[in-house]
Design a protein around this motif. Structure first.
Motif, short mmCIF file in Angstrom:
data_model
loop_
_atom_site.label_atom_id
_atom_site.label_comp_id
_atom_site.label_asym_id
_atom_site.label_seq_id
_atom_site.Cartn_x
_atom_site.Cartn_y
_atom_site.Cartn_z
N GLU A 1 0.82 -1.21 0.00
CA GLU A 1 0.00 0.00 0.00
C GLU A 1 0.86 1.27 0.00
OE1 GLU A 1 -3.11 -0.02 -0.69
OE2 GLU A 1 -3.52 -2.15 -0.36
N GLU A 2 2.06 1.21 0.57
CA GLU A 2 2.94 2.37 0.55
C GLU A 2 3.37 2.67 -0.89
OE1 GLU A 2 6.31 4.87 0.22
OE2 GLU A 2 6.45 2.72 -0.19
N GLN A 3 3.67 1.64 -1.66
CA GLN A 3 4.02 1.85 -3.07
C GLN A 3 2.87 2.52 -3.81
OE1 GLN A 3 4.90 -2.01 -4.74
NE2 GLN A 3 6.89 -2.17 -3.72
N ALA A 4 1.65 2.03 -3.58
CA ALA A 4 0.48 2.59 -4.24
C ALA A 4 0.25 4.04 -3.82
CB ALA A 4 -0.75 1.74 -3.92
N GLU A 5 0.36 4.31 -2.53
CA GLU A 5 0.16 5.68 -2.02
C GLU A 5 1.21 6.63 -2.60
OE1 GLU A 5 -2.00 8.37 -0.50
OE2 GLU A 5 -2.46 6.46 0.45
N HIS A 6 2.45 6.21 -2.63
CA HIS A 6 3.52 7.05 -3.17
C HIS A 6 3.27 7.35 -4.65
CE1 HIS A 6 7.35 7.77 -5.26
NE2 HIS A 6 7.64 8.47 -4.19
N VAL B 1 2.63 10.97 -6.52
CA VAL B 1 3.42 11.43 -7.66
C VAL B 1 2.52 11.80 -8.84
CG1 VAL B 1 5.09 10.70 -9.43
CG2 VAL B 1 5.53 10.20 -7.02
N MET B 2 1.56 10.93 -9.15
CA MET B 2 0.67 11.17 -10.29
C MET B 2 -0.20 12.40 -10.09
SD MET B 2 -0.44 7.38 -11.37
CE MET B 2 0.62 6.44 -12.44
N ARG B 3 -0.68 12.58 -8.88
CA ARG B 3 -1.52 13.75 -8.60
C ARG B 3 -0.71 15.05 -8.68
NH1 ARG B 3 -6.59 12.64 -7.34
NH2 ARG B 3 -7.17 10.71 -6.27
N SER B 4 0.60 14.97 -8.51
CA SER B 4 1.44 16.17 -8.54
C SER B 4 1.86 16.59 -9.95
CB SER B 4 2.70 15.95 -7.68
OG SER B 4 3.59 15.08 -8.34
N MET B 5 1.56 15.77 -10.94
CA MET B 5 1.96 16.09 -12.30
C MET B 5 0.74 16.38 -13.17
SD MET B 5 3.33 12.21 -13.13
CE MET B 5 3.62 12.35 -14.85
N ASP B 6 0.97 16.89 -14.36
CA ASP B 6 -0.12 17.11 -15.31
C ASP B 6 -0.45 15.77 -15.95
OD1 ASP B 6 -1.96 18.03 -17.12
OD2 ASP B 6 -0.48 18.97 -18.43
N PHE B 7 -1.37 15.06 -15.34
CA PHE B 7 -1.63 13.68 -15.73
C PHE B 7 -2.59 13.56 -16.91
CE2 PHE B 7 -3.04 9.27 -15.24
CZ PHE B 7 -1.80 8.66 -15.11
N ASP B 8 -3.30 14.62 -17.23
CA ASP B 8 -4.30 14.55 -18.30
C ASP B 8 -3.71 14.12 -19.64
OD1 ASP B 8 -6.39 15.10 -16.63
OD2 ASP B 8 -6.44 17.25 -17.10
N ALA B 9 -2.44 14.40 -19.88
CA ALA B 9 -1.81 13.99 -21.14
C ALA B 9 -1.78 12.47 -21.30
CB ALA B 9 -0.38 14.54 -21.20
N PHE B 10 -1.86 11.75 -20.18
CA PHE B 10 -1.82 10.29 -20.22
C PHE B 10 -3.22 9.66 -20.27
CE2 PHE B 10 2.07 11.68 -18.09
CZ PHE B 10 3.01 11.10 -18.91
N ARG B 11 -4.25 10.48 -20.16
CA ARG B 11 -5.63 9.98 -20.17
C ARG B 11 -6.12 9.90 -21.62
NH1 ARG B 11 -7.31 9.45 -15.13
NH2 ARG B 11 -6.47 10.83 -13.54
#
Length: 191
Positions: A142-147, A151-161
């Motif tokens: 769960e720590e891996q998943a949380e980390h 990370v994903m929430r801190s970046m502009d993730f929409d480009a990957f959607r």
């Protein structure tokens, strides 16, 4: 190598270990079950993961991976195929200067640190998918998943959607375990 670099490589190493335990628990008769990735089955997703590990290792070491991403990397023994690819992958990322390289991916060249984050994402997320689909959620770190979610929430993730990568975020209760929140963020459909 700086501390951040060691930390990222350590995370890849830990994710390989977690995924390896999950893969070891997958029976051959489970490989034909549907995946959380639309149009894939578990065997195809596992093959995708193993192929990606082989390709990353080859890119990092300047060698030929021996095939294309979706060639048959599993052969007759998915556990042995994963273990062999993980060994190559670990060794490639542990090489001095691994994060100082540029990695050529299907969509272009990526600096080493970003390539490492992409690779970490592949290992953690596909490992979680496989655990969820084969009744092994108790093995998820769960720590891996949380980390990774942080990370994903801190970046502009929409480009990957986009189709073939990640879908729109799906609602998941805020108090759900980290791996469920991560899957929801990535648009995975699960029970």
């Amino acid at each position: 190598m700086n501390t951040a670099a060691l930390s990222l490589i350590d995370r890849i190493d830990n994710a390989l270990g977690t995924a390896g335990v999950i893969v070891a628990g997958i029976d051959a008769d489970q490989l034909t079950r549907d995946s959380l990735c639309p149009g894939w089955d578990i065997g195809f997703e596992l093959n995708h993961l193993v192929g990606g590990m082989r390709i990353f290792a080859a890119e990092l070491t300047g060698t030929d991976p021996g095939g294309d991403h979706h060639d048959d990397w599993l052969g007759g023994d998915h556990r042995a195929a994963f273990a062999a690819a993980a060994e190559l992958d670990r060794a490639a990322w542990a090489r001095p200067g691994a994060l100082d390289t540029t990695i050529r991916l299907g969509f272009g060249e990526v600096p080493g640190p970003m390539a490492a984050v992409i690779h970490l994402t592949e290992i953690v997320v596909h490992g979680i998918d496989l655990a969820v689909l084969t009744g092994q959620e108790h093995l998820i770190d769960e720590e891996q998943a949380e980390h990774l979610l942080t990370v994903m929430r801190s970046m502009d993730f929409d480009a990957f959607r986009r189709p073939g990568m990640f879908g729109p975020e799906r609602p998941v209760p805020a108090d759900a375990v980290a791996h469920r929140r991560l899957l929801g963020f990535l648009g995975r459909e699960f029970d």
